[in-house]
Design a protein around this motif. Structure first.
Motif, PDB file in Angstrom:
ATOM      1  N   VAL A  17      -0.397   7.079  -1.842  1.00 29.53           N
ATOM      2  CA  VAL A  17      -1.092   7.475  -0.625  1.00 29.53           C
ATOM      3  C   VAL A  17      -1.212   6.270   0.305  1.00 29.53           C
ATOM      4  N   LEU A  18      -0.888   6.485   1.572  1.00 32.83           N
ATOM      5  CA  LEU A  18      -1.065   5.479   2.619  1.00 32.83           C
ATOM      6  C   LEU A  18      -2.130   5.978   3.580  1.00 32.83           C
ATOM      7  N   LEU A  19      -3.132   5.151   3.836  1.00 30.13           N
ATOM      8  CA  LEU A  19      -4.219   5.519   4.744  1.00 30.13           C
ATOM      9  C   LEU A  19      -3.880   5.016   6.141  1.00 30.13           C
ATOM     10  N   ARG A  47      -0.960   4.495   9.450  1.00 31.25           N
ATOM     11  CA  ARG A  47       0.300   3.779   9.608  1.00 31.25           C
ATOM     12  C   ARG A  47       0.010   2.320   9.932  1.00 31.25           C
ATOM     13  N   GLU A  48       0.477   1.453   9.040  1.00 33.50           N
ATOM     14  CA  GLU A  48       0.200   0.026   9.189  1.00 33.50           C
ATOM     15  C   GLU A  48       0.712  -0.514  10.517  1.00 33.50           C
ATOM     16  N   ALA A  49       1.910  -0.111  10.925  1.00 28.29           N
ATOM     17  CA  ALA A  49       2.501  -0.639  12.154  1.00 28.29           C
ATOM     18  C   ALA A  49       1.708  -0.253  13.405  1.00 28.29           C
ATOM     19  N   MET A  50       0.948   0.842  13.312  1.00 32.38           N
ATOM     20  CA  MET A  50       0.144   1.302  14.443  1.00 32.38           C
ATOM     21  C   MET A  50      -1.306   0.826  14.350  1.00 32.38           C
ATOM     22  N   GLY A  51      -1.597   0.017  13.360  1.00 33.72           N
ATOM     23  CA  GLY A  51      -2.950  -0.498  13.192  1.00 33.72           C
ATOM     24  C   GLY A  51      -3.952   0.553  12.750  1.00 33.72           C
ATOM     25  N   GLU A  52      -3.476   1.617  12.099  1.00 31.91           N
ATOM     26  CA  GLU A  52      -4.357   2.710  11.686  1.00 31.91           C
ATOM     27  C   GLU A  52      -4.906   2.461  10.283  1.00 31.91           C
ATOM     28  N   ALA A  53      -6.114   2.973  10.047  1.00 29.42           N
ATOM     29  CA  ALA A  53      -6.714   2.864   8.721  1.00 29.42           C
ATOM     30  C   ALA A  53      -7.227   4.203   8.213  1.00 29.42           C
ATOM     31  N   ALA A  54      -7.207   5.257   9.027  1.00 29.25           N
ATOM     32  CA  ALA A  54      -7.602   6.618   8.622  1.00 29.25           C
ATOM     33  C   ALA A  54      -8.902   6.620   7.839  1.00 29.25           C
ATOM     34  N   GLY A  60     -11.066  -2.421   0.295  1.00 28.90           N
ATOM     35  CA  GLY A  60     -10.429  -2.807   1.550  1.00 28.90           C
ATOM     36  C   GLY A  60      -8.946  -2.520   1.655  1.00 28.90           C
ATOM     37  N   HIS A  61      -8.340  -1.939   0.637  1.00 30.24           N
ATOM     38  CA  HIS A  61      -6.912  -1.658   0.663  1.00 30.24           C
ATOM     39  C   HIS A  61      -6.624  -0.316   1.354  1.00 30.24           C
ATOM     40  N   ASN A  62      -5.464  -0.230   1.959  1.00 28.75           N
ATOM     41  CA  ASN A  62      -5.045   0.988   2.660  1.00 28.75           C
ATOM     42  C   ASN A  62      -3.891   1.712   1.974  1.00 28.75           C
ATOM     43  N   ALA A  63      -3.537   1.298   0.776  1.00 28.85           N
ATOM     44  CA  ALA A  63      -2.443   1.952   0.043  1.00 28.85           C
ATOM     45  C   ALA A  63      -2.782   1.934  -1.442  1.00 28.85           C
ATOM     46  N   PHE A  64      -2.549   3.064  -2.108  1.00 34.59           N
ATOM     47  CA  PHE A  64      -2.825   3.119  -3.541  1.00 34.59           C
ATOM     48  C   PHE A  64      -1.912   4.149  -4.195  1.00 34.59           C
ATOM     49  N   ALA A  65      -1.737   4.013  -5.493  1.00 36.01           N
ATOM     50  CA  ALA A  65      -0.822   4.912  -6.210  1.00 36.01           C
ATOM     51  C   ALA A  65      -1.213   4.994  -7.676  1.00 36.01           C
ATOM     52  N   THR A  66      -0.810   6.109  -8.276  1.00 40.25           N
ATOM     53  CA  THR A  66      -0.899   6.292  -9.723  1.00 40.25           C
ATOM     54  C   THR A  66       0.488   6.639 -10.245  1.00 40.25           C
ATOM     55  N   VAL A  67       0.903   5.962 -11.290  1.00 39.26           N
ATOM     56  CA  VAL A  67       2.147   6.274 -11.992  1.00 39.26           C
ATOM     57  C   VAL A  67       1.770   6.676 -13.412  1.00 39.26           C
ATOM     58  N   LEU A  68       2.285   7.815 -13.847  1.00 39.58           N
ATOM     59  CA  LEU A  68       1.973   8.332 -15.176  1.00 39.58           C
ATOM     60  C   LEU A  68       3.269   8.652 -15.915  1.00 39.58           C
ATOM     61  N   ALA A  69       3.353   8.223 -17.165  1.00 38.74           N
ATOM     62  CA  ALA A  69       4.486   8.575 -18.021  1.00 38.74           C
ATOM     63  C   ALA A  69       3.948   9.137 -19.327  1.00 38.74           C
ATOM     64  N   ARG A 103       0.561   8.494 -23.568  1.00 38.14           N
ATOM     65  CA  ARG A 103       0.348   8.366 -22.129  1.00 38.14           C
ATOM     66  C   ARG A 103       0.347   6.904 -21.692  1.00 38.14           C
ATOM     67  N   LEU A 104       1.115   6.614 -20.656  1.00 36.98           N
ATOM     68  CA  LEU A 104       1.078   5.304 -20.005  1.00 36.98           C
ATOM     69  C   LEU A 104       0.663   5.534 -18.561  1.00 36.98           C
ATOM     70  N   ILE A 105      -0.367   4.811 -18.106  1.00 33.67           N
ATOM     71  CA  ILE A 105      -0.900   5.000 -16.764  1.00 33.67           C
ATOM     72  C   ILE A 105      -0.917   3.660 -16.040  1.00 33.67           C
ATOM     73  N   LEU A 106      -0.399   3.667 -14.825  1.00 33.67           N
ATOM     74  CA  LEU A 106      -0.386   2.486 -13.973  1.00 33.67           C
ATOM     75  C   LEU A 106      -1.129   2.817 -12.684  1.00 33.67           C
ATOM     76  N   ARG A 107      -2.146   2.024 -12.346  1.00 34.59           N
ATOM     77  CA  ARG A 107      -2.911   2.177 -11.104  1.00 34.59           C
ATOM     78  C   ARG A 107      -2.628   0.975 -10.217  1.00 34.59           C
ATOM     79  N   ILE A 108      -2.409   1.247  -8.930  1.00 34.62           N
ATOM     80  CA  ILE A 108      -2.026   0.174  -8.015  1.00 34.62           C
ATOM     81  C   ILE A 108      -2.825   0.283  -6.724  1.00 34.62           C
ATOM     82  N   LEU A 109      -3.344  -0.857  -6.248  1.00 35.24           N
ATOM     83  CA  LEU A 109      -3.927  -0.993  -4.915  1.00 35.24           C
ATOM     84  C   LEU A 109      -3.123  -2.040  -4.166  1.00 35.24           C
ATOM     85  N   ALA A 110      -2.829  -1.792  -2.894  1.00 32.34           N
ATOM     86  CA  ALA A 110      -2.040  -2.740  -2.121  1.00 32.34           C
ATOM     87  C   ALA A 110      -2.525  -2.756  -0.673  1.00 32.34           C
TER      88      ALA A 110
END
Length: 270
Positions: free
Chosen positions: A144-146, A148-155, A195-204, A234-241
């Protein structure tokens, strides 16, 4: 007397099923309706790759999209999207996106949509339901991206409800629910988005989850807040960027390691 016209809404349904023939996965059935389209690019692999397309160009409040897929026993199916899905401002209703997946014994299904971009005042209710049979394997990513970074948006007023339910042989093996209500404490809290505007979950889900954990951890970049764990199958990866680009740079090698195809879909590189 004033008459208020009903706003036009997007509706779509897309379904597909595979079959195994001569050791390779082939299309068995295909159904598409409304704004949902499915395309099958040529692949130099025994897996079948299907591209899910929302022809409405984005979703807003009241829109409904339903995807269904079934991987036959022993087959390999990769599901991805043509581009990032955009969720636009809503006047009050949620946009609903549901995916129902069935994976036969000995099959591997990869659910690998590209990132979802939430715009300010958007509302998304997303549901993923997976049925695994026998020793079926499954890999999924949702990013998920909150804004558009290039437009200075944070939603900052975006609302997200994300529900995952995964079963093996009718028994619940993984459940999670993400809720983003557009509150400042969610966006800035150290234990939340920090404070991050991008995050993801990867599950295997598969028999080698614990064996792959060390390899996944070696892929994590020091400038990214990420953690991986494995419990049983189950393998779970959580990411904030801080940005979508940095998020994707972490996701791609992890997905390539965990997917049944051993690589991300080609559309991810275009």
């Amino acid at each position: 007397m004033r008459v208020c016209a009903a706003m036009q809404r997007s509706r779509g349904v897309g379904r597909l099923a595979t079959k195994l023939r001569d050791g390779a996965t082939h299309l068995d059935t295909l159904y598409q309706e409304g704004c949902c389209k499915i395309r099958l690019p040529k692949a130099h692999d025994k897996a079948l790759e299907a591209v899910l397309i929302n022809t409405s160009g984005g979703l807003t409040g009241g829109d409904r999209v339903e995807w269904e897929a079934e991987a036959a026993p022993g087959s390999r199916l990769v599901l991805t999207t043509q581009a990032c899905e955009r969720i636009y401002r809503s006047t009050g209703e949620d946009a609903l996106v549901s995916a129902k997946l069935r994976v036969g014994a000995g099959a591997h299904l990869d659910w690998l949509p590209q990132e979802t971009i939430l715009f300010d005042d958007s509302r998304l209710d997303r549901r993923l339901t997976v049925e695994l049979e026998g020793d079926a394997r499954f890999t999924a990513v949702e990013a998920v991206l909150l804004g558009r970074e290039a437009m200075g948006e944070a939603a900052r007023r975006a609302v997200l409800k994300d529900r995952w339910r995964i079963y093996r042989g009718g028994r619940l093996v993984h459940a999670e629910q993400t809720r983003l209500a557009g509150e400042d404490f969610e966006r800035e809290g150290l234990s939340l988005l920090s404070g991050h505007n991008a995050f993801a979950t990867v599950l295997a889900i598969g028999p080698q989850a614990e064996e792959k954990l060390a390899a996944v951890r070696r892929l994590l970049r020091p400038e990214i807040q990420a953690a991986a764990s494995a419990i049983g199958e189950r393998l779970i990866l959580r990411i904030l960027a801080p940005s979508g680009l940095m998020l994707r740079r972490t996701i791609i090698p992890a997905v390539a390691l965990l997917s049944g195809a051993g690589a991300v879909p080609r559309l991810w590189s275009i």
